[in-house]
Every structure is written in structure tokens, then in C-alpha cells.
Design an enzyme around this catalytic site. Structure first.
Site, mmCIF file in Angstrom:
data_model
loop_
_atom_site.group_PDB
_atom_site.id
_atom_site.type_symbol
_atom_site.label_atom_id
_atom_site.label_comp_id
_atom_site.label_asym_id
_atom_site.label_seq_id
_atom_site.Cartn_x
_atom_site.Cartn_y
_atom_site.Cartn_z
ATOM 1 N NE ARG A 1 -21.789 -2.945 4.638
ATOM 2 C CZ ARG A 1 -20.632 -3.403 4.193
ATOM 3 N NH1 ARG A 1 -19.517 -2.835 4.582
ATOM 4 N NH2 ARG A 1 -20.580 -4.417 3.364
ATOM 5 C CD GLU B 1 -19.356 -1.834 8.690
ATOM 6 O OE1 GLU B 1 -18.487 -1.074 8.242
ATOM 7 O OE2 GLU B 1 -19.625 -2.949 8.155
ATOM 8 C CE LYS C 1 -4.417 1.370 2.032
ATOM 9 N NZ LYS C 1 -5.413 1.090 3.073
#
Length: 622
Positions: free
Chosen positions: A393, A365, A280
Site C-alpha cells: 500500500r 502504511e 471486542k
């Protein structure tokens, strides 16, 4: 420049190997330059440059379908499909989205923005392809972070039933490449995907099965031996055991190697996972060192990596961070939960101070909320910090696991309201509507930074489900002297006059202050009430103000349907209170990306638009 040769999809196939290497460097330079001015997702995009190039070399777009999970790593994909010029207006109102959009390009097979969706969507595409007897390839790209979401594993489990080719690319940027394991795996992959291997395997198994008496036993022993060897040498056995062919790990920055593996993966009947290891932030040192800071970057100075715009005032997230640290000191039962957003939600300081009371559950979540319910049932005081759009969600878990049992779970709803540049998938404009439908839920929102601090403390001392919504960005520091104690279901009267009464919820108090001043300049007398609570409503206040004013105006940064204003309207009608109500809210629509101030104007909740509507409504009463 090689980059200038890329004008449309599949142009990359015209380049030679030397040009491909140059192109990767030019794409990184281009992304760093553009995102330093517009802001955007930098670290994730720098990490998938070669991976994206390999996908475009191995497959034919838009015929083949590439589905990006979340989509914040799709910038190189946009460049390679002829949208380089669009980066001038990246994430600006009317400009190019920072996420894949089906209406933006035929090469964007599926619109994304939330996590852990690509495998489900890709599996749907694959089945649609097979039912319609088409012959295109389907590739779902998912990150190791997104793979922590339960939905991804539900899709993997379901994918094992598929008999035709379906490719899942696991972009893993959290592990270093092991040359020993990688080399052995590459060798095994070549054997296992070669046609000769498949033919030999089937031939041997069929021959053994024909042997009288002992044939079936011998086949079973070979299968067991093969499985045992795989357990020792193949790192992806969890997927193999599910029935998904695993290839990798492969160097995610080696274009030639990835193209070969993608071609091999295309030969597999059934689901196949290609495990790519990437870095990354690759190619830009500040992003390599601080990938989290450059995940969603504001405009920055390229040389130093520091933000271009100096931050002068504390954000609501900063206030939350400070208050949580103090509450952690005062109450040993307070615990904090995040779904892979420790820095974004301001919980890093709490984590550093109280590591045993901090929980990062990954991008999950639903689990976060039920986990919090378990903590509350066990005597703790859990605070779940989550962005408004991601809280959607976990609606079922809030209703079923928290509110039915009336458990003391605190939900800190960050980024509530319009968030700006991330657009439709991230605007937090639905939480008032869906939370207020749930019995036992209490929902409040602060007018400024001091009231926010008071509300967090109130929530900790509360007993039952409770949520606090607050916006992105600088915390409002006006109305500093108006700090009445928080009382359940009670509003705060800021200015008490006649004619018109503004009843503002949360972030809209700041706008209401401007509206009142502008109306006063035009000769109108205006009360201003800080609602504080959307559930329960302050019914006593509503009854009083309805009798004392000719026009009530509700203001909220939420969709109109099911929102604060509609609840007020229902109460007024139920009690037959004779007063006109003007509901200032966002229409029943998705709000695209752009500067928040511009979006306020577009949806009609900025001060100037509100004043015009109020005057028109009030004049109509005379």
C-alpha cells in the site's frame, strides 16, 4: 438449538425476540468452539455478533449490500447466510475463507482482507445503483481502527456529494458507552430522522425565506444557532460538518435499538453514519482481557485461553524484537514505527523500553513510510516494521519520498512469502518484484536466525534505503556455523561442487539444503549459494558459477514475474553466459488460504517438487 434454524440468508427474520437473544449466545459458543480448533479471528468476531444480527434483520440479503472493512469480523455474517457447516474447514486449504469472498456467496458483496476499503467500495456500489436506477441499500461497516486509514477519509470526503442513501456503520470497540450523551443523542436521532421533522424543518425554512428583506438573514441565523447547539450535544460533528448525517452512539449489543437506528438511517437522503459501540472479545473472558492476543488466534484451550500448540522455537518476529531492543540501547538515533501492528511485528519490547522513540501511526502504511522519510531527513534512523502484504500500500511513498532522496529508512518486512491461513490478501509474495524496480533500494533476506540478526545490525549501519524480508513462523536454526560477515551485494557460498548450482534467496535456503541432500543421494553434485541480496545482485558470483556449472537453479518465495530469478536470467542473457537456468518461484497467480506446507506443494516450491524439476532439467542437458 436456535442456531439450527439458520439455514440460509434472512432466516433470522423468522425468529422472535427471545430467540434472538438465545441465538447471540449460541453463535458465541459456536465461534469459540470452532476457532479454538482451527484458529482464526476471534475477538473481533465476538464483538460484532449483535451488530451483525441487527444488520441482517434490518436489511434484505443478497439484494441489499453489506460490505465489511478488512473482513476479519465476518464470521457471524457467514453463519447467518447459511455457511455454518463451512467452519469445519475454516481457513484450511480448499475450505471456507476467513474473509468475505464474492465467489463464496452472493451475500458477500465485496471481497476484502486489507483495511480502510469499505467506504470507497460502498460508495462505488451506491453510485452504480443510482446510475442503473436500482433500489437496494448499501451498508459499509468499518471499525474505529480502520478509520485511521487515510483512504477511509478520502472516501468520506467524496461521499458528501452523494444525494441518495448510503449507510456507514462505525463499529467502535475502543470507547465505553456514555449513558448521558447516548440518551440525548438517541432522542435527537429520533427527531432528526422522523419524516415529520424533515417536513417541519423544510416548512419553517421556506416560510422564513419568504419574509421580505429579513427572511434570508433569519434563515442564516437559525442555521448558525442549530450548528452551535449541535457542537455542544452531538459527538459526531466532524462528520456532520463534512455533510454526513451522524446517528449515535448506539449500544452495539442492543439488537432492538440497532435495528431501529438502521431503519431510521435508511430514510436519510445522502450519506449517514451510524456509530455503534461494541466490546471486542465480548462473551469470552480471555478475549475480553487480551483482545490483541485473540485477534488472530492460533488453536487454543477454551478453559484457559492458552495456545494448544506449545511454541518451542523462536520466530523471526521474536528475533527482530530482541535485536531491536538491543539496538535501541546502543544507538539513541534508532526509532521504530508500526502501522497498528505493535505486537504482531515484535515492537512491544522496544515500545516499553523507549516509548519516546516508538510510533504507532495507526492503519496508515503510506503515512508510516513518509513519516519515516522525515525522521531520516532529520537525522534519525527509522525502522518501519510492516507485513509484506501491507507494504504494497506504500509503494509510491517508498519510491518517491524515500528512494528518490536516498534516505536511510529501514523497512523490516515481516510475513514475507506464503503466510498460510489468511490467504490471497495476506500472502507476501510480491515484495521482491516491486522493491527491486526502485532505484537506490537495497533488498536482502537472511538464511537463518543468526544472519537475520546480523542483517538488522548491517541495515542500521547502512546509509540509504534498505529492506529486509523474512518469513512468518519459526526461525531456521540450521547452518549455524556458516556466518560470514555481511558485505553489500555479496552472496555466501555454503557448498562448492560442480554440475548443478542452487542459488537460494532468504527463506528458500532452508529448502535448498534439503534439495541438495536429496540430489546428493541420487548421485548429483550440487553447489549451494546463499544469495543474501536480491538488489544489488552479486554479479561476480553469477559470472563465476555460470562458467563452473551446467545448470543454475534460483529459488525464491515470491512470484516469478519481476522476482529474483528473472533478474538473474536478465543478467545471464545480457552477458551471453552459456548456462541453463531453472527459475523456481511462484507462478503468476494468487495463492489461496491453507497450511503453508500444503501451499508449498501446490505452488511447486517444496523440496520434493524442486528435486523433480531439477532432475528433469538436468537430464535434458545430456
Amino acid at each position: 438449538m436456535v442456531l439450527e434454524k439458520i439455514e440460509q440468508a434472512n432466516d433470522i427474520k423468522k425468529l422472535n425476540p427471545q430467540e434472538l437473544e438465545i441465538l447471540a449466545g449460541e453463535i458465541r459458543e459456536f465461534l469459540i468452539e470452532k476457532i479454538s480448533k482451527t484458529g482464526g479471528h476471534l475477538a473481533s468476531n465476538l464483538g460484532v455478533v449483535e451488530l451483525t444480527m441487527a444488520l441482517h434483520l434490518a436489511f434484505q440479503l443478497p439484494e441489499d449490500k453489506i460490505i465489511w472493512d478488512v473482513g476479519h469480523q465476518s464470521y457471524t455474517h457467514k453463519i447467518l447466510t447459511g455457511r455454518r457447516e463451512g467452519f469445519e474447514g475454516l481457513r484450511k486449504y480448499g475450505g471456507m475463507s476467513g474473509f468475505p469472498k464474492r465467489r463464496e456467496s452472493d451475500c458477500d458483496a465485496f471481497g476484502t482482507g486489507h483495511s480502510s476499503t469499505s467506504i470507497s467500495a460502498g460508495l462505488g456500489y451506491a453510485h452504480a445503483r443510482d446510475i442503473r436506477k436500482k433500489n437496494y441499500k448499501v451498508v459499509s461497516v468499518i471499525g474505529d481502527g480502520a478509520l485511521t486509514g487515510g483512504m477511509a477519509f478520502e472516501a468520506l470526503n467524496n461521499a458528501t456529494r452523494l444525494e441518495k442513501n448510503f449507510i456507514i456503520v462505525l463499529n467502535d470497540n475502543n470507547m465505553s458507552i456514555s449513558e448521558n450523551v447516548g440518551g440525548l443523542s438517541n432522542h435527537l436521532n429520533r427527531l432528526r430522522t422522523a419524516e415529520s421533522y424533515h417536513d417541519l424543518k423544510e416548512g419553517v425554512m421556506n416560510s422564513l425565506a419568504k419574509i421580505p428583506v429579513y427572511g434570508d438573514w433569519m434563515v442564516e441565523q437559525v442555521r448558525r444557532a442549530k450548528s452551535g447547539i449541535k457542537q455542544l450535544v452531538i459527538p459526531g460533528m466532524i462528520y456532520e460538518n463534512m455533510g454526513i448525517t451522524y446517528l449515535g452512539p448506539v449500544d452495539g449489543h442492543n439488537i432492538e435499538e440497532m435495528v431501529r437506528v438502521f431503519k431510521d438511517a435508511s430514510k436519510v437522503d445522502g450519506p449517514v453514519m451510524v456509530h455503534c459501540l461494541t466490546q471486542k472479545g465480548r462473551g469470552y473472558l480471555p478475549a475480553e482481557r487480551h483482545p490483541a492476543r485473540f485477534h488472530g488466534a492460533e488453536p487454543f484451550d477454551i478453559e484457559t485461553g492458552l495456545p494448544s500448540n506449545k511454541k518451542e522455537k523462536a520466530a523471526y518476529t521474536d528475533i527482530f524484537s530482541t535485536v531491536m531492543r538491543k539496538l535501541g540501547d546502543r544507538n539513541e538515533n534508532v526509532v521504530a514505527i508500526t502501522a497498528a501492528m505493535e505486537t504482531g511485528t515484535g515492537l512491544k519490547r522496544f515500545h516499553n523500553m523507549f516509548p519516546e522513540r516508538f510510533f504507532d501511526v495507526g492503519i496508515a502504511e503510506e503515512h508510516a513510510i513518509t513519516f519515516a522519510a522525515g525522521l531520516a531527513a532529520g537525522g534519525m534512523i527509522p525502522v518501519v516494521a510492516v507485513y509484506s502484504s501491507f507494504l504494497q500500500r506504500a509503494y509510491d511513498q517508498i519510491l518517491h519520498d524515500v528512494c528518490i532522496q536516498n534516505l536511510h529508512v529501514i523497512i523490516a518486512i515481516d510475513r514475507a512469502g506464503l503466510v498460510g491461513s489468511d490467504g490471497e490478501t495476506h500472502q507476501g509474495i510480491f515484495d521482491i518484484s516491486f522493491l527491486c524496480t526502485i532505484p537506490n533500494m537495497t533488498l536482502m533476506a537472511p538464511k537463518n536466525k543468526w544472519e537475520f540478526s546480523d542483517m538488522v545490525k548491517f541495515a542500521v549501519d547502512f546509509d540509504g534505503p534498505i529492506a529486509i524480508r523474512y518469513p512468518r513462523g519459526e526461525a531456521y536454526d540450521g547452518l549455524a556455523k556458516m556466518r560470514a560477515p555481511i558485505v553489500l551485494g555479496k552472496s555466501e557460498t555454503l557448498y562448492d561442487e560442480e554440475e548443478i548450482c542452487l542459488i537460494a534467496f532468504g527463506s528458500m535456503v532452508k529448502t535448498a539444503v534439503k534439495v541438495r541432500e536429496m540430489l546428493k543421494e541420487r548421485g548429483y553434485h550440487c553447489s549451494l549459494i546463499n544469495a543474501r541480496f536480491a538488489k544489488p545482485l552479486d554479479y561476480e558470483m553469477l559470472t563465476r558459477t555460470a562458467k563452473e556449472h551446467r545448470l543454475l537453479v534460483t529459488l525464491e518465495e515470491n512470484v516469478k514475474s519481476g522476482g529474483f530469478g528473472e533478474q538473474v536470467m536478465d543478467y545471464l542473457e545480457e552477458c551471453s553466459l552459456d548456462v541453463r537456468l531453472l527459475n523456481i518461484a511462484i507462478s503468476d497467480e494468487y495463492v489461496e488460504h491453507g497450511n503453508v506446507n500444503i501451499l508449498y506443494q501446490e505452488v511447486g516450491i517444496d523440496a520434493e517438487s524442486v528435486v523433480k524439476r531439477i532432475i528433469a532439467e538436468y537430464v535434458g542437458l545430456k
